[in-house]
Design a protein around this motif. Structure first.
Motif, short mmCIF file in Angstrom:
data_model
loop_
_atom_site.label_atom_id
_atom_site.label_comp_id
_atom_site.label_asym_id
_atom_site.label_seq_id
_atom_site.Cartn_x
_atom_site.Cartn_y
_atom_site.Cartn_z
N PHE A 1 0.83 -1.21 0.00
CA PHE A 1 0.00 0.00 0.00
C PHE A 1 0.86 1.25 0.00
O PHE A 1 0.62 2.21 -0.76
CB PHE A 1 -0.92 -0.04 1.23
N ARG A 2 1.88 1.27 0.86
CA ARG A 2 2.75 2.45 0.95
C ARG A 2 3.52 2.67 -0.36
O ARG A 2 3.75 3.80 -0.77
CB ARG A 2 3.74 2.27 2.11
N HIS A 3 3.91 1.57 -1.00
CA HIS A 3 4.64 1.67 -2.26
C HIS A 3 3.80 2.39 -3.30
O HIS A 3 4.30 3.24 -4.04
CB HIS A 3 5.01 0.26 -2.75
N ALA A 4 2.51 2.05 -3.36
CA ALA A 4 1.62 2.67 -4.34
C ALA A 4 1.45 4.16 -4.07
O ALA A 4 1.12 4.93 -4.98
CB ALA A 4 0.26 1.97 -4.31
N GLN A 5 1.67 4.58 -2.81
CA GLN A 5 1.56 5.99 -2.46
C GLN A 5 2.88 6.73 -2.50
O GLN A 5 2.93 7.94 -2.25
CB GLN A 5 0.95 6.12 -1.07
N GLY A 6 3.95 6.01 -2.79
CA GLY A 6 5.26 6.64 -2.84
C GLY A 6 5.80 7.02 -1.47
O GLY A 6 6.65 7.91 -1.35
N LYS A 7 5.35 6.33 -0.43
CA LYS A 7 5.76 6.64 0.94
C LYS A 7 6.76 5.60 1.43
O LYS A 7 6.76 4.46 0.96
CB LYS A 7 4.56 6.67 1.88
N PRO A 8 7.61 5.95 2.38
CA PRO A 8 8.58 4.98 2.90
C PRO A 8 7.88 3.86 3.67
O PRO A 8 6.82 4.06 4.26
CB PRO A 8 9.44 5.82 3.84
N TYR A 9 8.49 2.68 3.64
CA TYR A 9 7.93 1.54 4.36
C TYR A 9 8.13 1.73 5.87
O TYR A 9 9.17 2.23 6.31
CB TYR A 9 8.61 0.24 3.93
N ILE A 10 7.14 1.32 6.64
CA ILE A 10 7.20 1.43 8.09
C ILE A 10 7.41 0.04 8.69
O ILE A 10 6.68 -0.90 8.35
CB ILE A 10 5.91 2.05 8.66
N TYR A 11 8.40 -0.08 9.56
CA TYR A 11 8.66 -1.38 10.19
C TYR A 11 7.59 -1.70 11.24
O TYR A 11 6.97 -0.80 11.80
CB TYR A 11 10.04 -1.38 10.84
N PRO A 12 7.39 -2.98 11.54
CA PRO A 12 6.43 -3.36 12.58
C PRO A 12 6.84 -2.82 13.94
O PRO A 12 8.02 -2.61 14.22
CB PRO A 12 6.48 -4.90 12.56
N ASP A 13 5.84 -2.59 14.77
CA ASP A 13 6.04 -2.15 16.14
C ASP A 13 5.50 -3.23 17.05
O ASP A 13 4.28 -3.40 17.19
CB ASP A 13 5.32 -0.82 16.39
N ASN A 14 6.39 -3.97 17.70
CA ASN A 14 5.98 -5.12 18.51
C ASN A 14 5.28 -4.74 19.81
O ASN A 14 4.81 -5.62 20.54
CB ASN A 14 7.18 -6.01 18.82
N THR B 1 -3.86 -5.44 15.03
CA THR B 1 -4.50 -4.48 14.14
C THR B 1 -3.89 -3.09 14.30
O THR B 1 -3.78 -2.35 13.31
CB THR B 1 -6.01 -4.41 14.42
N GLU B 2 -3.49 -2.71 15.52
CA GLU B 2 -2.84 -1.41 15.69
C GLU B 2 -1.52 -1.37 14.92
O GLU B 2 -1.18 -0.34 14.31
CB GLU B 2 -2.59 -1.15 17.18
N ASN B 3 -0.79 -2.46 14.93
CA ASN B 3 0.47 -2.52 14.19
C ASN B 3 0.23 -2.37 12.70
O ASN B 3 0.98 -1.69 12.00
CB ASN B 3 1.16 -3.85 14.50
N PHE B 4 -0.83 -3.02 12.20
CA PHE B 4 -1.16 -2.90 10.78
C PHE B 4 -1.50 -1.45 10.43
O PHE B 4 -1.03 -0.91 9.41
CB PHE B 4 -2.33 -3.83 10.46
N LEU B 5 -2.32 -0.80 11.27
CA LEU B 5 -2.66 0.60 11.02
C LEU B 5 -1.42 1.48 11.06
O LEU B 5 -1.29 2.42 10.27
CB LEU B 5 -3.68 1.06 12.06
N SER B 6 -0.50 1.19 11.97
CA SER B 6 0.73 1.96 12.06
C SER B 6 1.54 1.83 10.77
O SER B 6 2.02 2.84 10.23
CB SER B 6 1.57 1.46 13.24
N MET B 7 1.68 0.61 10.27
CA MET B 7 2.45 0.41 9.04
C MET B 7 1.76 1.02 7.83
O MET B 7 2.40 1.35 6.83
CB MET B 7 2.71 -1.08 8.83
N LEU B 8 0.44 1.18 7.90
CA LEU B 8 -0.30 1.81 6.80
C LEU B 8 -0.18 3.32 6.81
O LEU B 8 0.04 3.95 5.77
CB LEU B 8 -1.78 1.43 6.89
N PHE B 9 -0.30 3.93 8.00
CA PHE B 9 -0.56 5.37 8.05
C PHE B 9 0.48 6.19 8.82
O PHE B 9 0.39 7.42 8.82
CB PHE B 9 -1.94 5.62 8.67
N LYS B 10 1.42 5.58 9.49
CA LYS B 10 2.39 6.35 10.26
C LYS B 10 3.20 7.27 9.35
O LYS B 10 3.62 6.88 8.27
CB LYS B 10 3.32 5.40 11.02
#
Length: 417
Positions: A182-195, A200-209
């Motif tokens: 998703f981030r690639h399609a937006q031209g945004k840097p990839y976000i690493y997981p937050d353990n 679901t919060e981790n997924f949202l973080s990787m999507l929108f942080k």
């Protein structure tokens, strides 16, 4: 559930011969039909059933669907109760193992999933190699398939422990790969997981942080996403499930098999219907244009996408919870961005799409006889022989969330695993 065996007498009018075909669980075997031959040395009859419209490909006790009554159950638990009282990871454990986890099992399961969310850095490099406008589903399909090269031991599918770790890896890494696509399609840097975050919060973080130190997910959105995952965790032998089972029958590694399922899910008559709905709503443009669009559906110029699954004849039991998700999306906890500020356009676009979706009530459209037939696409249905587990709960699942001990849980049925 034990099948009651009976028989069907078939008379071949070509030869006058009669055959007794066993009936088991309301089904006959295609191999038994193959014994009916016009002559002794000729080929037997074949069963022709495009799309598995009336063919059971397996026996399953995982999911039970009664489309006429609007029932959907996972391992004997009504979807309404699981969506209300459980987490997605708890439901994933239930689907895989047949029982809800005890407290210790749940904590160990969450720990395993949480600490397998990272992927090899070479996977990141691989995903960076896609074009800037690559479709996220194409990227996800390729990256999941690529995991087979990072875990060559996954081909050892006969080993139970090895199968378990691949299951954990698949569930854990899928949000990472999906978010990065998703981030690639937006031209945004990839976000690493937050353990430190939930699944679901981790997924949202990787999507929108963006630039914040830690993404603070709105709990209502996190819960909505968790419920959405539960509602779509399993749905019998649908198109993508059958693709995974068909490719997996060659005893290939699970990543290659799941990649084939993602390819099936990509299609507009399966998971891609969600994307087709958004395109349809954006093409409509305004609620004022809906009557003209419906007229176009009636005369065959337009197709109505995403309005119900054909397996449910009267009521989709997931619908009430999906309405709850819509309410959460309408009030997602964020203040609308002021005009001219970052995010204002996205807020307006999201609101416009939601208003259009609300103006097309599903039930009313599905019950209109003038919209039947080819203008309303038939969704994929590949049914198994359904071994419905005995009902386990008469009321809500009490304390089905994390922390309930095994002695407090309802008695479990003996299920096929």
């Amino acid at each position: 559930m034990q099948g009651v065996t009976d028989s069907l007498t078939v008379r071949d009018n070509r030869t006058g011969a009669e055959y007794d075909v066993p009936i088991n669980d309301g089904a006959i075997k295609a191999a038994d039909i193959g014994k009916i031959k016009a002559d002794e040395n000729g080929p037997g009859l074949a069963v022709y059933d495009p799309g598995f419209v009336n063919t059971a490909s397996c026996r399953s006790s995982v999911t039970y669907i009664d489309g006429e009554a609007g029932i959907l159950e996972y391992r004997g638990y009504p979807i309404e109760q699981l969506a209300e009282d459980s987490t997605f990871l708890e439901v994933a454990y239930l689907l895989i193992h047949g029982d809800l986890p005890t407290r210790e099992q749940y904590e160990a399961w969450v720990h395993e999933i949480t600490y397998h969310t990272y992927v090899h850095e070479n996977v990141k490099d691989f995903m960076h190699g896609f074009r800037y406008d690559a479709h996220p589903m194409g990227m996800l399909m390729a990256s999941v398939g690529a995991l087979s090269t990072f875990y060559p031991e996954s081909r050892n599918i006969a080993d139970e422990e090895n199968r378990h770790i691949q299951i954990v890896r698949m569930i854990a890494k899928m949000p990472t790969l999906g978010a990065w696509s998703f981030r690639h399609a937006q031209g945004k840097p990839y976000i690493y997981p937050d353990n430190e975050l939930s699944y679901t919060e981790n997924f949202l973080s990787m999507l929108f942080k963006m630039s914040e130190h830690r993404y603070d997910a709105d709990p209502r959105i996190a819960k909505a996403l968790d419920v959405l995952f539960i509602l779509h965790a399993d749905h019998e032998q649908n198109c993508s499930t059958n693709a995974v089972r068909s490719v997996g029958s060659s005893q290939v590694d699970p990543y290659s098999a799941v990649a084939s399922g993602i390819g099936a899910l990509f299609g507009p008559l399966h998971g891609g219907a969600n994307e087709a709905v958004l395109k349809m709503l954006r093409r409509i443009g305004s609620t004022d244009n809906i009557p003209a669009f419906i007229d176009g559906v009636k005369n065959g110029d337009e197709r109505l996408m995403g309005f119900g699954h054909r397996v449910y004849k009267n009521y989709d039991p997931r619908e009430d919870h999906q309405e709850g998700l819509r309410r959460r999306l309408r009030g997602d906890g964020r203040q609308p961005a002021a005009a001219g500020r970052p995010g204002a356009g996205e807020d307006r676009a999201r609101g416009r799409v939601l208003r259009q979706a609300q103006a097309l009530p599903q039930r009313r459209l599905l019950l209109r006889p003038d919209l039947r037939g080819a203008r309303v696409p038939a969704r994929d249905v590949h049914g198994p022989l359904r071994d419905r587990p005995h009902p386990r709960v008469a009321g809500p699942v009490v304390g089905a969330g994390p922390g309930q001990g095994a002695e407090d849980r309802p008695a479990q049925a003996d299920l096929h695993r």
